[in-house]
Scaffold this motif. Structure first.
Motif: not given
Length: 348
Positions: A280, A282, A307, A310-311, A314, A321-322, A326
């Protein structure tokens, strides 16, 4: 045309494959197809139409046997150029051992080592055991080793080895090594890098052999399969890598035959922070370290799950993203991994 071109991906094709090799299938009993015998012995991976088939059902097509047999596609052979590059992070001890194995497999090094060992009257085969908790990167390490050293991988699905038929499981184990030996010989003839034999998740075949007098038929079968593996490890010409989550019940005779043994532990704090940030990007360095400290038991596979989720969030929902998001996914992953361990007991 080969039947494999049409249906090699089906279960029915596997039955035909076995039927020709064992002489029990219809194509074999009707004398339509057979193993190639160009090199003086029946090749279990190469088939050809028989003369009987050419003289009967194919006579109107003026068929003649080809001097060069056609090989059955190697479905289980993974070519190095097809493996996606991936950065792996190890603890210090693991990194040193993986680096040594990498040096052995580098182009030119393996061939030179094998030749020198043979001159000294020593065994040339290299047997490697990778063991540790699930999700610690054992299989991915083999894939990246193969990619970086240009060695293809002959990956064996260990779940397909055992059979309900008496004697079939033992034949399956021996056929793995027979086929691998032919692959090595063919690669050497072509001056190409030899394939690596990968026995993935080989827990069931690496345990201690039973010594009881009243062994069941299953125990006897298990012992026989392990004896076959031991014998082939002794005479191996090539590189065999086995991965397992269990080593406490490893048979001592087998333990002595591993040239290299690498234990994969859960990543340390520094390695875990690097893994989080590589997956990640970010995340800041301080955020990655904070996650590593808050979730100390996470293995690489669990971090990859975070990961991916999270994708997915999105892509499906446009979730930006934050760090808090996560962190929430990490907590859910932690709950999921612990809840899968169901307690055993009695209720009053």
């Amino acid at each position: 045309p080969q039947y494999t071109d049409i249906m090699m991906e089906s279960d029915f094709a596997a039955e035909i494959y076995r039927g020709i090799n064992e002489g029990t299938g219809r194509l074999a009993t009707l004398r339509l197809m057979e193993n190639d015998t160009t090199d003086g012995s029946a090749n279990r991976d190469v088939f050809r139409v028989t003369e009987h088939a050419c003289e009967t059902i194919l006579k109107d097509f003026d068929c003649k046997l080809s001097e060069k047999p056609v090989s059955c596609p190697d479905r289980d052979l993974i070519k190095p150029e097809t493996i996606a590059a991936k950065t792996l992070f190890y603890n210090e001890r693991e990194a040193e051992q993986v680096r040594r194995l990498t040096d052995i497999l580098q182009p030119g090094n393996y061939e030179n080592l094998s030749a020198r060992l043979k001159e000294s009257g020593l065994r040339t085969g290299c047997c490697v055991l990778l063991h540790g908790a699930p999700g610690t990167g054992k299989t991915e390490t083999v894939l990246q080793l193969a990619r970086n050293s240009n060695h293809p991988i002959y990956m064996v699905d260990m779940s397909s080895v055992k059979s309900k038929w008496v004697g079939e499981s033992e034949k399956n184990v021996q056929s793995i090594f027979d086929r691998y030996n032919r692959m090595v010989q063919d690669a050497q003839k072509r001056s190409e890098p030899i394939p690596l034999l990968l026995l993935n998740e080989a827990d069931a075949l690496l345990g201690k052999r039973m010594q009881n007098e009243d062994m069941s038929s299953v125990d006897k079968m298990q012992n026989t399969m392990q004896n076959i593996i031991l014998q082939n490890m002794e005479s191996l010409e090539g590189v065999m890598i086995a991965t397992t989550n269990l080593t406490k019940n490893l048979d001592q005779a087998m333990a002595r035959r591993w040239l290299i043994t690498i234990a994969f532990d859960t990543p340390g704090l520094e390695a875990k922070a690097k893994i989080f940030r590589s997956m990640i990007p970010e995340l800041t360095a301080s955020q990655s370290k904070a996650l590593a400290e808050e979730f100390p038991t996470f293995a690489g596979g669990q971090m990859e799950n975070v990961c991916r989720r999270q994708k997915i969030d999105h892509i499906l929902y446009g979730t930006p993203f934050s760090f808090d998001h996560v962190r929430k996914l990490c907590r859910e992953e932690g709950i999921q991994s612990t809840s899968s361990r169901k307690p055993v007991g009695f209720c009053c």
